[in-house]
Design an enzyme around this catalytic site. Sequence first.
Site, PDB file in Angstrom:
ATOM      1  CB  THR A  27      64.077  86.129  91.244  1.00  0.00           C
ATOM      2  OG1 THR A  27      65.508  86.068  91.397  1.00  0.00           O
ATOM      3  CG2 THR A  27      63.726  87.183  90.208  1.00  0.00           C
ATOM      4  CB  VAL A  56      69.585  86.632  91.138  1.00  0.00           C
ATOM      5  CG1 VAL A  56      69.426  85.215  90.597  1.00  0.00           C
ATOM      6  CG2 VAL A  56      69.086  87.652  90.121  1.00  0.00           C
ATOM      7  N   PRO A  83      72.997  89.706  95.067  1.00  0.00           N
ATOM      8  CG  PRO A  83      75.034  88.788  95.741  1.00  0.00           C
ATOM      9  CD  PRO A  83      74.426  90.029  95.169  1.00  0.00           C
ATOM     10  CE  LYS A  84      65.819  86.734  97.760  1.00  0.00           C
ATOM     11  NZ  LYS A  84      64.434  86.408  97.309  1.00  0.00           N
ATOM     12  CB  ILE A  85      73.361  84.948 100.695  1.00  0.00           C
ATOM     13  CG1 ILE A  85      74.146  85.359  99.437  1.00  0.00           C
ATOM     14  CG2 ILE A  85      74.100  83.879 101.484  1.00  0.00           C
ATOM     15  CD1 ILE A  85      75.497  85.967  99.717  1.00  0.00           C
TER      16      ILE A  85
END
Length: 225
Positions: A27, A56, A83-85
């Site tokens: 996402t 996310v 987590p997407k960073i």
Amino acid sequence: MEFFADIADVAQVKEMQEWLPLDGVTTNPTIVARAKKELFTLIEELLAACEGIVQVQTLAYSTEEIVAEAKRLVAVEPSRIIPKIPCTQAGLGAVMRLSKEGLRTTVTGLITVPQGLFAARAGATYVAPYINWVDSMEWSGTEVVAELLAAFEAYGLDTKVIAASVKTARQFRELASLGTNAVTMPPETYKTILEHPLTDKALRNFADNWNGVFQEYKLDSKLKG
């Protein structure tokens, strides 16, 4: 190749898994906004809808805040949330800190090979180059992936490439031939790539030939009299 669905529509995730094994869901803030659900409620629904990873994106801008948000996301389900960073100085600083603590990350928004190499050295689990974005700049998104894969192999880096913003069958074919580790696309793109008019033509021919001899298009059909 790992297959991720780039969508937050729970019903579509469930439907897609009926015909294609998914390794997870990705996402971003735009996708979450389209779902019109509170983030943590949506995360729980996506975790229930698929057995794989749910990626996310963090929203903060400073390293400290990105680290805090990433840990909050991972805490929901440590074995399945990544987590997407964003690929920024603050983002890579957060990736370095999270990696040292054994937490997985995806660095997103990549356009160039140096960005991917910096992210991999920082400790990213995945890097996500935007294939169609690169193509729109009259470069080649798949060439960026090829160079990333070569660089990671040359330097002994374990980071995986998850190709994002994949829009066409040509892009997908080239990514597959390169041995790209993973791809994320919305369900409609998977379906478009799957379908082909010659496949449909072959199926119609089979039916026509069968129906010329048998009464019905069924396995136990009787011959025509």
